[in-house]
Design a protein around this motif. Structure first.
Motif, mmCIF file in Angstrom:
data_model
loop_
_atom_site.group_PDB
_atom_site.id
_atom_site.type_symbol
_atom_site.label_atom_id
_atom_site.label_comp_id
_atom_site.label_asym_id
_atom_site.label_seq_id
_atom_site.Cartn_x
_atom_site.Cartn_y
_atom_site.Cartn_z
ATOM 1 N N CYS A 1 0.841 -1.202 0.000
ATOM 2 C CA CYS A 1 0.000 0.000 0.000
ATOM 3 C C CYS A 1 0.877 1.253 0.000
ATOM 4 C CB CYS A 1 -0.925 -0.003 1.212
ATOM 5 S SG CYS A 1 -2.035 1.428 1.269
ATOM 6 N N LYS B 1 0.204 4.406 -0.045
ATOM 7 C CA LYS B 1 -0.270 5.500 0.795
ATOM 8 C C LYS B 1 0.158 5.316 2.247
ATOM 9 C CE LYS B 1 -4.387 8.258 1.708
ATOM 10 N NZ LYS B 1 -5.846 8.405 1.468
ATOM 11 N N ARG C 1 -5.698 15.206 6.049
ATOM 12 C CA ARG C 1 -4.489 14.605 6.620
ATOM 13 C C ARG C 1 -4.519 14.676 8.147
ATOM 14 N NH1 ARG C 1 1.866 16.101 5.231
ATOM 15 N NH2 ARG C 1 2.763 14.655 6.748
ATOM 16 N N ASP D 1 -6.856 12.040 9.374
ATOM 17 C CA ASP D 1 -6.239 10.711 9.260
ATOM 18 C C ASP D 1 -5.205 10.492 10.358
ATOM 19 O OD1 ASP D 1 -7.765 10.031 7.079
ATOM 20 O OD2 ASP D 1 -6.251 10.584 5.591
ATOM 21 N N GLN E 1 -7.915 3.503 6.547
ATOM 22 C CA GLN E 1 -6.767 3.303 5.668
ATOM 23 C C GLN E 1 -6.284 1.852 5.698
ATOM 24 O OE1 GLN E 1 -4.169 6.425 7.255
ATOM 25 N NE2 GLN E 1 -4.339 7.487 5.303
#
Length: 346
Positions: free
Chosen positions: A54, A56, A238, A241, A304
Motif C-alpha cells: 500500500c 499510501k 491529513r 487521518d 486506511q
C-alpha cells in the motif's frame, strides 16, 4: 527423550514442591495456543503484505514500526506458540536443552520488541502532533532504520545476562514444565527485565499519550474559538487521518497492556512458590492473544488499513480468477485440437 525427561522430573519432584495444573487447564492452553498460532500467522502475514503493497501507508513512519510489531508477533506465532502447545499437551518439555534456552529468549525478547515498537509509535505520534518542526529530521529513512535496529538489538540484549549465566540462567523449571528464567546463586534478573523491558516503556507511552491528549484538546479549543469568531477553518483530511491513526495506536497499546500485564505480574509476584497455577495458565493465554488481535483492531478501527486489506484481497481474488480463466481457455483449446489431430491421422 520423553521418558528421560519424565524420569528427571519425577526425581526432582521428590524434593520440591509440585505445581499441579488441572488437565482441563492444560487442554485449554494447548487448544488456544494452536488456534492463536494459525490465526496469528495468517493475520500478521496478511497485514505485512497489505502494508508493504500500500503506497499510501508505506510513506508513514508509523507503518515501519507497525511492520516491525507484526514481524515480532509473526515470529512468536511461528515458533513460541507451537512449542507451547506441545508443552501443554505432553505436560513436559520434550525438545531438548538448546530449544529450552531459545524459548525464553524469543518470548521475553519479543515482548520487549513489541513494547519498544509501541514506544517508537507513540513518540512518532507525539512529535507529529506537538513538535512538527522536528518531524522530518527525526523521521528520515536513515533515522527510522536506526530506531528499528536499536529496538531489536536492545530488546534481545536484555536476555544476554541469563543466557550467558552471568545473572540468573535459562532452563527448565520441572515443576511447571516451562522453559524460563531461573535463579542462579539465589539471583534472578526477572524483576530487572520486567522494569526495563515493560514498566519503564509503558510509563513513557502513557506520558506521551497524555501529552498528545493535552495537545489535541488545546487544538480543539483553538478551533472552537476560531469558529466562534467567524473563522470557518476545519481540520484537513491529513489531520483527520493522523488523529484516527493516533487513536488506533493508543487502542493497540491499551489492548497489549490488558493482555500482558496479568502474566508479567504473575511471573514477578508469584514466581518462586507458585500458589495459583491455573491463574498462570489463564494469564499466559491472555498474553498469547496480544500477538493475534492487532490485525483485527487495524481492520475494525482504521479506514486506511481496511483499504489496504481490501486491495490485497481484491488482487488475490483477481489473480485466482485470471488463473482459472486461463486454465479453462487452455482446456478449451486442447478440446478443439483433438478432432483435428484425429482427422489428420485418418
Amino acid at each position: 527423550m520423553f521418558e528421560t525427561e519424565r524420569g528427571v522430573m519425577s526425581s526432582y519432584y521428590n524434593g520440591t514442591a509440585v505445581v499441579i495444573y488441572s488437565r482441563e487447564a492444560t487442554i485449554l492452553a494447548a487448544f488456544c495456543a494452536i488456534l492463536f498460532c494459525v490465526v496469528g500467522v495468517i493475520g500478521n502475514l496478511v497485514t505485512v503484505i497489505a502494508l508493504v503493497r500500500c503506497p499510501k501507508l508505506r510513506v508513514h513512519a508509523t507503518t515501519a514500526f507497525v511492520l516491525s510489531l507484526c514481524l515480532s508477533d509473526l515470529i512468536f506465532c511461528l515458533i513460541n506458540l507451537p512449542l507451547t502447545a506441545a508443552r501443554y499437551i505432553y505436560q513436559a518439555w520434550v525438545f531438548g536443552d538448546a530449544l529450552c534456552k531459545l524459548f525464553p529468549v524469543l518470548f521475553y525478547g519479543n515482548v520487549a520488541v513489541s513494547v519498544l515498537n509501541m514506544v517508537a509509535i507513540t513518540l512518532n505520534r507525539y512529535v507529529l502532533i506537538s513538535c512538527q518542526l522536528y518531524y522530518n529530521c527525526l523521521y528520515s529513512k536513515i533515522s527510522i532504520w536506526i530506531q528499528l535496529v536499536f529496538i531489536w538489538v536492545f530488546a534481545f540484549l536484555l536476555m544476554m545476562p541469563p543466557l550467558l549465566g552471568i545473572w540468573g540462567q535459562l532452563g527448565l523449571n520441572p515443576s511447571t514444565f516451562s522453559c524460563t528464567i531461573l535463579r542462579k546463586d539465589d539471583k534472578s534478573p526477572k524483576k530487572m527485565i520486567f522494569l526495563i523491558g515493560f514498566i519503564l516503556p509503558c510509563v513513557v507511552i502513557i506520558a506521551a499519550y497524555s501529552c498528545i491528549y493535552y495537545s489535541v484538546v488545546k487544538s480543539a479549543r483553538k478551533l472552537k474559538s476560531h469558529r466562534q469568531t467567524g473563522d470557518k477553518k476545519t481540520p484537513s483530511r491529513r489531520e483527520r487521518d493522523d488523529s484516527r491513526l493516533t487513536k488506533l495506536m493508543a487502542l493497540i497499546f491499551l489492548c497489549f497492556l490488558i493482555c500482558f500485564l496479568p502474566l508479567m505480574l504473575c511471573n514477578v509476584l508469584d514466581d518462586i512458590d507458585i500458589k495459583y497455577p491455573t491463574l498462570h495458565v489463564l494469564a499466559s493465554i491472555a498474553a498469547w492473544a496480544s500477538s493475534v488481535i492487532n490485525p483485527f483492531i487495524y481492520a475494525a478501527s482504521n479506514r486506511q488499513y481496511r483499504k489496504a486489506y481490501s486491495k490485497l484481497f481484491t488482487m488475490v481474488k483477481s489473480s485466482v480468477a485470471f488463473s482459472d480463466s486461463r486454465h479453462n481457455s487452455n482446456n478449451i483449446r486442447l478440446d478443439r485440437s483433438k478432432p483435428n489431430n484425429s482427422a489428420t491421422q485418418s
